[in-house]
Design a protein around this motif. Structure first.
Motif, short mmCIF file in Angstrom:
data_model
loop_
_atom_site.label_atom_id
_atom_site.label_comp_id
_atom_site.label_asym_id
_atom_site.label_seq_id
_atom_site.Cartn_x
_atom_site.Cartn_y
_atom_site.Cartn_z
N VAL A 320 -30.15 -107.20 28.75
CA VAL A 320 -30.94 -107.47 27.92
C VAL A 320 -32.16 -107.68 28.25
O VAL A 320 -32.74 -107.87 29.60
N ALA A 321 -33.32 -107.71 27.36
CA ALA A 321 -34.87 -107.90 27.72
C ALA A 321 -35.30 -108.76 26.34
O ALA A 321 -34.95 -108.24 25.20
N VAL A 322 -36.12 -109.55 26.53
CA VAL A 322 -36.64 -110.24 25.36
C VAL A 322 -38.43 -110.10 25.61
O VAL A 322 -38.79 -110.43 26.55
N VAL A 323 -38.98 -109.67 24.58
CA VAL A 323 -40.45 -109.09 24.55
C VAL A 323 -41.03 -109.94 23.54
O VAL A 323 -40.68 -109.73 22.20
N GLY A 324 -42.18 -110.68 23.73
CA GLY A 324 -42.94 -111.44 22.68
C GLY A 324 -44.49 -111.01 22.69
O GLY A 324 -44.71 -109.78 23.27
N ALA A 325 -45.25 -111.78 22.19
CA ALA A 325 -46.70 -111.49 22.32
C ALA A 325 -47.27 -111.44 23.52
O ALA A 325 -48.56 -110.80 23.67
N SER A 326 -46.87 -112.27 24.39
CA SER A 326 -47.48 -112.35 25.72
C SER A 326 -46.55 -112.61 26.64
O SER A 326 -45.46 -112.86 26.47
N SER A 327 -47.20 -112.70 28.03
CA SER A 327 -46.36 -112.95 29.08
C SER A 327 -45.62 -114.37 28.98
O SER A 327 -46.32 -115.39 28.56
N ASN A 328 -44.13 -114.24 28.95
CA ASN A 328 -43.25 -115.56 29.08
C ASN A 328 -43.76 -116.25 27.57
O ASN A 328 -43.90 -117.47 27.67
N GLY A 341 -38.68 -113.64 32.73
CA GLY A 341 -39.01 -113.32 31.50
C GLY A 341 -39.79 -111.71 31.93
O GLY A 341 -40.11 -111.16 33.22
N ASP A 342 -39.94 -110.81 30.87
CA ASP A 342 -40.55 -109.79 30.98
C ASP A 342 -39.92 -108.80 31.86
O ASP A 342 -40.64 -108.05 32.54
N SER A 343 -38.31 -108.77 31.97
CA SER A 343 -37.83 -107.97 32.79
C SER A 343 -36.35 -107.93 32.05
O SER A 343 -35.99 -108.61 31.31
N VAL A 344 -35.48 -107.02 32.82
CA VAL A 344 -34.15 -106.72 32.35
C VAL A 344 -33.15 -108.11 32.94
O VAL A 344 -33.63 -108.31 34.11
N VAL A 345 -32.47 -108.51 32.27
CA VAL A 345 -31.66 -109.52 32.85
C VAL A 345 -30.16 -108.97 32.67
O VAL A 345 -29.80 -108.79 31.28
N PRO A 346 -29.21 -109.05 33.41
CA PRO A 346 -28.06 -108.56 33.54
C PRO A 346 -27.23 -109.94 32.97
O PRO A 346 -27.36 -111.00 33.38
N ILE A 347 -26.08 -109.59 32.01
CA ILE A 347 -25.18 -110.51 31.29
C ILE A 347 -23.91 -109.98 31.62
O ILE A 347 -23.66 -109.05 31.33
N GLY A 348 -23.10 -111.28 31.95
CA GLY A 348 -21.46 -111.03 32.18
C GLY A 348 -20.88 -111.16 30.85
O GLY A 348 -21.28 -112.06 30.09
N VAL A 404 -23.13 -97.68 23.20
CA VAL A 404 -23.14 -97.05 24.71
C VAL A 404 -24.37 -97.39 25.55
O VAL A 404 -25.33 -96.77 24.94
N PRO A 405 -24.39 -98.14 26.57
CA PRO A 405 -25.67 -98.60 27.16
C PRO A 405 -26.24 -97.00 28.06
O PRO A 405 -25.24 -96.49 28.33
N ASP A 406 -27.32 -97.43 28.26
CA ASP A 406 -28.05 -96.03 29.24
C ASP A 406 -28.69 -96.92 30.28
O ASP A 406 -28.36 -98.25 30.38
N LEU A 407 -29.17 -96.29 31.10
CA LEU A 407 -29.80 -97.04 32.46
C LEU A 407 -31.02 -97.56 32.25
O LEU A 407 -31.89 -97.20 31.53
N PRO A 408 -30.82 -99.11 32.44
CA PRO A 408 -32.00 -99.98 32.20
C PRO A 408 -33.24 -99.72 32.95
O PRO A 408 -33.11 -99.10 34.16
N ARG A 409 -34.43 -100.03 32.49
CA ARG A 409 -35.80 -99.97 33.31
C ARG A 409 -35.76 -101.19 34.20
O ARG A 409 -35.16 -101.92 34.35
N GLY A 410 -37.19 -101.36 34.62
CA GLY A 410 -37.51 -102.44 35.57
C GLY A 410 -38.28 -103.55 34.96
O GLY A 410 -37.85 -104.43 34.35
N LEU A 411 -39.72 -103.43 35.11
CA LEU A 411 -40.54 -104.65 34.82
C LEU A 411 -41.51 -104.07 33.78
O LEU A 411 -41.73 -103.15 33.51
N LEU A 412 -41.99 -105.09 33.09
CA LEU A 412 -43.03 -104.98 31.90
C LEU A 412 -44.39 -105.70 32.45
O LEU A 412 -44.32 -106.90 33.10
#
Length: 564
Positions: A320-328, A341-348, A404-412
């Motif tokens: 998952v990733a959560v993006v808002g109006a600004s950093s964090n 924040g601003d990155s991909v988070v793995p969830i089990g 179906v997921p694809d390969l996630p990216r890195g940082l924002l």
């Protein structure tokens, strides 16, 4: 009243014609060219107004001058080929003829008769004795404005106080039009009858029974039983909807829905002409970036979080990733622990994700690898708060399937402006399309406007201590666009948002440029903003630069295994 083809913001053109029949014919020519691939590149769709068309374009792909010239040539050809009026003052009606069986027992029938100076039976005879035509659709999906009323009925005005709910199938008169309510909605028109003819079905294309240019004839029928069919003006009280159920083992469940959490995707397209808004994200930039982070297409379905987000339990592994109006701008917690924040988070599978308060701005976007795969409605999974299409606000127990997921990216990465949010938003605008005078335009750009608490996904209502804009009248109903700044009679502007009605009767003094639309989605009640007037050329340059910067915001790839 034909005038030059003029820009409607930087993502549409306004084409004025002499009458509604000309608008229908010109729209048909444009739509045929779009279907054949001969329209200018980037021509998206066309919305019919009363004496006008709004042609919406992709401003990144469209060549403005070529498109304007093409539309002007079509406009000129329509004028030269326009047929003469028939005996009823209407031209070239060629749409299908649709008969509407109607019980004339409306609660306003006697008031309409008194206002028209005739008997109730004469009202029925007048209404059933003429052919009406669909001028345009708007207000709600499938709501058709019918023209051609006899003079005695054309002067009927709206109720002073609108009803909070009008039953589906209600036949009504107001402001020179007849109409049939396709769904239960609020409304202020005078109700004279009821039909059981279904007029809108969001599950079956082409969705709306009536289309611009169709010919309508009301046929009187006898009173029916009070079984919810013909003749029943009661409106059932809608209770909470049942929770959505998953269809696959890969889903998330809503434990707590948050303040207003909606599924949104890239929005609907090519259905504005039947009264359906685009919907889609209020902040398209944040949605696109969140999707990029988890490897989704930019228009994949996400959760739009308003003010405070939901708590979700994942029944499958995910990113998952959560993006808002600004950093964090917002806290994300996994099983109670603060996530990066601003990155991909793995969830089990079995883990819980809680989205907290939005600290900066108003909205944030939760993207899940694979996207949210709820059933689409009218070609989109977006929720529309004006028309009620889509799943609507999340409720406890909702189960949302995942794709179906694809390969996630890195940082924002964030721009310096986003790292240090301003207390006042700067919103760039282009002039028009309706000329309200240089004084009004200067006043619009000289005032520090405040966003009213009543603002929502339909429109931002703005106010100032002293009303700086001169009171504006109404215009003939005209197609509208997101970002249009309407000036109602009180002079306090309304900026249209993604769920706005597809046509409007207030003049538009200016439009927010495409590059700044995302800023509108982050404004909350009490926020302040100022408008800055720019040229059409500057608006296009701003959009190109804006897209260039967005393309560089997401980088890297999420590691496939720990330590890689």
């Amino acid at each position: 009243m034909t005038g030059p083809v003029v820009p409607f913001g930087d993502a549409a053109w306004l084409v004025e014609v002499d009458d509604v029949d000309s608008a229908h014919r010109l729209a048909a020519v444009i739509e045929a060219a779009m279907a054949a691939g001969t329209a200018p590149v980037g021509t998206r769709d066309v919305v019919v107004g009363f004496h006008s068309l709004v042609v919406r374009i992709d401003p990144l792909r469209n060549e403005p001058e070529r498109c304007r010239q093409w539309l002007a040539e079509l406009q000129a050809a329509e004028i030269s080929d326009s047929p003469t009026d028939d005996d009823n003052g209407h031209r070239g009606r060629s749409g299908p003829r649709i008969e509407v069986p109607t019980v004339f027992n409306g609660p306003d029938l006697e008031e309409v008769a008194a206002a028209a100076g005739v008997s109730p039976q004469a009202v029925v005879d007048l209404l059933t004795g003429c052919d009406l035509s669909v001028a345009f659709l708007g207000f709600s999906p499938g709501f058709s404005y019918l023209i051609g009323l006899p003079p005695a009925l054309a002067g009927i005005q709206r109720r002073a106080t609108p009803r909070t709910s009008v039953a589906a199938g209600s036949v009504a008169l107001a402001g020179g039009f007849a109409a049939i309510y396709p769904r239960a909605t609020p409304g202020g028109w005078r109700l004279v009858g009821q039909t059981s003819l279904p007029l809108f079905d969001p599950d079956v294309a082409p969705y709306a029974r009536l289309r611009p240019g169709d010919v309508v004839r009301f046929r009187p029928v006898e009173e029916a039983d009070g079984d919810g069919g013909v003749g029943d003006f009661s409106v059932a009280t809608a209770g909470p909807r049942p929770p959505a159920r998953a269809r696959t083992p890969r889903f998330v469940e809503v434990l707590e829905p948050g303040l207003l959490s909606l599924v949104e995707d890239g929005g609907r397209s090519s259905v504005a002409t039947i009264g359906i808004p685009d919907a889609g994200p209020a902040d398209p930039d944040a949605m696109r970036l969140a999707n990029r982070l988890v490897g989704n297409p930019e228009g994949a379905s996400v959760l739009e979080v308003t003010a405070r987000g939901p708590t979700l339990r994942f029944e499958a592994d995910a990113h998952v990733a959560v993006v808002g109006a600004s950093s964090n701008a917002i806290d994300v917690r996994v099983d109670g622990h603060l996530a990066a924040g601003d990155s991909v988070v793995p969830i089990g599978s079995g883990q819980t994700v809680a989205i907290g308060q939005v600290r900066h701005g108003l909205r944030a976007y939760l993207a899940i690898a694979g996207g949210i795969e709820i059933p689409p409605v009218v070609g989109s999974r977006s929720s529309d708060v004006l028309s009620g299409l889509g799943l609507g606000p999340l409720v406890p127990g909702d189960q949302l399937d995942l794709g179906v997921p694809d390969l996630p990216r890195g940082l924002l990465t964030h721009s310096p402006a986003e790292l240090t949010p301003s207390a006042e938003a700067g919103i760039r605008i282009v002039e028009g399309p309706h000329p309200l005078g240089r004084t009004n335009l200067q006043a619009l750009c000289s005032v520090r406007w405040k966003v009213a608490d009543a603002s929502n996904r339909v429109g931002l209502r703005l106010s100032a201590p002293d009303t700086p804009l001169a009171a504006a009248g109404r215009i003939l109903s005209t197609g509208t666009v997101t970002g249009a700044i309407q000036v109602p009679p009180d002079g306090q502007p309304i900026v249209l948002m993604p769920d706005h009605a597809t046509v409007g009767g207030y003049p538009v003094i200016a439009c927010v440029i495409a590059a700044d639309l995302a800023k509108l989605g982050q404004l909350r009640g009490g926020d302040h903003l100022r408008f800055e007037l720019v040229s059409q050329e500057s608006a296009r340059s701003c959009l190109v630069e804006h897209e260039r910067r967005l393309s560089n915001r997401v980088s890297g790839w999420f590691p496939a295994e720990s330590g890689t």
